[in-house]
Write an enzyme that holds these catalytic residues in place. Structure first.
Site, mmCIF file in Angstrom:
data_model
loop_
_atom_site.group_PDB
_atom_site.id
_atom_site.type_symbol
_atom_site.label_atom_id
_atom_site.label_comp_id
_atom_site.label_asym_id
_atom_site.label_seq_id
_atom_site.Cartn_x
_atom_site.Cartn_y
_atom_site.Cartn_z
ATOM 1 N N SER A 1 0.683 -0.874 -0.179
ATOM 2 C CA SER A 1 0.214 0.021 -0.503
ATOM 3 C C SER A 1 1.263 1.433 -0.120
ATOM 4 O O SER A 1 1.826 1.626 -0.782
ATOM 5 C CB SER A 1 -1.069 -0.223 1.310
ATOM 6 O OG SER A 1 -2.099 0.735 0.794
ATOM 7 N N HIS B 1 -2.141 -1.378 -4.082
ATOM 8 C CA HIS B 1 -3.739 -1.340 -4.509
ATOM 9 C C HIS B 1 -4.441 0.125 -4.285
ATOM 10 O O HIS B 1 -3.793 1.071 -4.002
ATOM 11 C CB HIS B 1 -4.448 -1.939 -3.635
ATOM 12 C CG HIS B 1 -4.409 -1.811 -1.877
ATOM 13 N ND1 HIS B 1 -5.053 -2.468 -1.210
ATOM 14 C CD2 HIS B 1 -3.175 -1.062 -1.218
ATOM 15 C CE1 HIS B 1 -4.648 -2.052 0.311
ATOM 16 N NE2 HIS B 1 -3.911 -0.677 -0.219
#
Length: 206
Positions: free
Chosen positions: A107, A132
């Site tokens: 992330s 993501h």
């Protein structure tokens, strides 16, 4: 059930003792490594961590604006605004910031990894990277929910464009890949453009 009792080993920070002309001097291990221009981004990315890392980056720039800084990352990600504070400071200061993934960079951790100086971004052999889209959770009135939803979509597009710029990938590909959790090995991270090499041994890069 919660308890106020904490494991003392969890707070144990090793100390390093050095001999100087004035006698012995002790440092905690992180302060000693900071003298070598090494910073750690480990654990959840949040405001307190970001403030500490930003302060260290600014200090090392004032100490020597022409010498590289090394940011070691082992993080599952966290708060986007905290991560962006680190990212913007990395880009703002004069020294190149070399990023190294050890363990995982997921992330916002992956975003910081890719945001290092071009040609100076690395993974250790068995590390893992995951990209993501930003996650959002909001409760409140419908009108406020609409405002926050638009903000998340705008943030998603901005992060994808920055990731595309840092990796050399097309925006459309990054948008597709970040629509769900997308995991990459060290080798796959090189192919994607998230890092520039794998550090297998000291002084050995592939």
């Amino acid at each position: 059930m919660s308890s106020d009792i904490q494991d003392p080993m969890a707070q144990l920070v090793p100390m390093v003792v050095e001999q100087t002309s004035k006698g012995e001097r002790s440092y905690d291990i992180y302060s000693r490594l900071l003298k070598e221009r090494v910073i750690f981004c480990c654990g959840q990315v949040e405001d307190h961590m970001a403030n500490l890392i930003v302060a260290q980056l600014l200090f090392l720039e004032s100490d020597n604006p022409d010498k590289d800084i090394y940011l070691y990352i082992n993080s599952p990600g966290g708060v986007v605004t905290a991560g962006m504070a680190i990212y913007d400071t990395m880009r703002f200061i004069k020294p190149d910031v070399s990023t190294v993934c050890m363990g995982q960079a997921a992330s916002m951790g992956a975003f910081l990894l890719a945001g290092g100086a071009q040609g100076k971004r690395y993974c250790l052999p068995n590390s893992r990277v995951m990209i993501h889209q930003p996650l959002g959770g909001f409760q409140g009135q419908a009108s406020d929910f609409e405002i926050h939803a638009k903000q998340i979509l705008d943030l998603k597009e901005r992060l994808n464009r920055m990731l595309a710029e840092n990796t050399g990938q097309d925006y459309e590909k990054v948008a597709r890949d970040t629509d769900r959790d997308h995991f990459l090995s060290a080798e796959e991270s090189i192919d994607y453009g998230l890092v520039d090499g794998i550090l297998r041994q000291r002084g050995e890069e592939s």
